[in-house]
Design an enzyme around this catalytic site. Structure first.
Site, short mmCIF file in Angstrom:
data_model
loop_
_atom_site.label_atom_id
_atom_site.label_comp_id
_atom_site.label_asym_id
_atom_site.label_seq_id
_atom_site.Cartn_x
_atom_site.Cartn_y
_atom_site.Cartn_z
N ASP A 1 -9.11 -11.59 -57.82
CA ASP A 1 -7.78 -11.77 -57.24
C ASP A 1 -7.92 -12.07 -55.74
OD1 ASP A 1 -5.17 -11.63 -56.28
OD2 ASP A 1 -4.64 -9.92 -57.54
N SER B 1 2.70 -8.02 -58.94
CA SER B 1 2.74 -8.36 -57.53
C SER B 1 3.91 -7.63 -56.86
CB SER B 1 2.84 -9.89 -57.38
OG SER B 1 2.55 -10.32 -56.08
N HIS C 1 -5.01 -13.48 -59.58
CA HIS C 1 -3.71 -12.86 -59.34
C HIS C 1 -2.78 -13.02 -60.55
CE1 HIS C 1 -0.96 -10.84 -56.68
NE2 HIS C 1 -0.05 -11.78 -56.80
#
Length: 323
Positions: A275, A170, A303
């Site tokens: 995701d 991320s 995610h």
């Protein structure tokens, strides 16, 4: 030496570069024996760092102890005390870069526990203002990803790793992209997932939809609230939404688009096809603009695919790093 016994697994802590080791071991009989045994272990650990030429039998014992332990420490880097966790004894150093508000503890438990500790030395860190790297309070100037990238590289250099690979999740993936572009001679390989090089209108809608953490499930909030407390978590998360959103004002919403062609290390891009945070056009863009990259899709991945499918993820990463 200061030693404290906890009823948990073995844990070792190194404070900065001084060999002040805190080793916790359960099932020791008496207070006297606890202190004596812990002091011996501390000395043995210090010898591992100070004398590379130990005999095989002693080295093997120490290596086994160290290989299965987690070393926590703090290092003063760029004006901030950065917290890190260290495990494994392998020649290949790997830095774990967490996501927004994340830390080694909250974001990489399965990797710190299960990545091959004889092949890899694994370092997880808490970026400034996150986790245990507080103070300072986290802020989000326009160059905060560049700042994190410089901190990460300088931390690894301070820990005496000349070259290393990176696993970035991320926001940590964005940090890794910038670090790799700016430091090609230092980076062996890179794995990124859940990351993007620019902000689109669709991304802004996603971020604003999750601004109010009171609307999150208790399961989603709990790990962050345990680290920051409910009030500080909510406040910092709102600041993050504003911080990431400011890139939309840049040309093409760029975070680091212009840096991608400078990345020369082999790069594995992983994308969870379920995701909800990162649309599929982001990993496709990375694949197109990072010349030594390839894309691996996980059909059921969301995610947090490295947590939900940790065994599959770890195997994939180990194979890539070992090639």
């Amino acid at each position: 030496r200061l030693a404290t016994v906890l009823s948990t697994n073995l844990h070792v802590e190194i404070v900065d570069s001084n060999f002040k080791l805190f080793i916790y071991q359960s099932k020791l009989d008496t207070v006297v024996n606890r202190v004596q045994k812990l002091q011996i272990l501390a000395i043995e650990m210090a010898l591992l760092f100070l004398r590379r030429g130990l005999g095989y039998s002693k080295m093997s014992i120490i290596k086994q102890l160290y290989c299965t332990s987690v070393v926590s420490g703090r290092k003063h880097v760029n004006g901030v005390d950065l917290s890190y966790q260290w495990t494994g004894t392998g020649e290949h150093a790997v830095l774990l870069l967490p996501g927004a508000l994340g830390s080694a503890q909250t974001d990489f438990g399965p990797q710190l526990k299960s990545l091959n500790k004889e092949r890899f030395t694994v370092i997880g860190w808490d970026p400034r203002g996150y986790g245990r790297s507080r103070p300072p309070e986290r802020d989000y100037p326009l160059d905060y990803f560049e700042r994190d990238a410089q901190d990460a590289v300088d931390l690894m250099q301070a820990l005496s790793f000349r070259r290393f690979s990176m696993l970035g999740w991320s926001d940590g993936g964005i940090t890794a992209l910038i670090a790799a572009a700016n430091n090609p001679s230092l980076i062996n390989k890179m794995v990124v997932w859940g990351s993007n090089a620019y902000i689109s209108p669709e991304d802004l809608q996603i971020y604003n939809a999750i601004r109010d953490v009171s609307q999150w499930s208790e399961r989603m909030r709990r790990p962050m609230e345990e680290v920051y407390g409910a009030e500080l978590f909510a406040k910092t998360w709102e600041r993050w939404v504003d911080g990431i959103g400011q890139f939309a004002q840049r040309p093409e919403g760029s975070i680091c688009m212009e840096l991608l062609p400078q990345i020369s290390c082999p790069t594995l891009i992983i994308h969870g096809q379920k995701d909800p945070m990162v649309p599929s056009f982001h990993p496709e863009y990375l694949l197109k603009h990072i010349k030594a990259s390839r894309l691996h899709l996980m059909p059921e991945g969301k995610h947090n695919l490295h947590l939900r499918f940790a065994a599959e993820f770890n195997k994939l990463v180990e194979e890539f790093l070992g090639q």
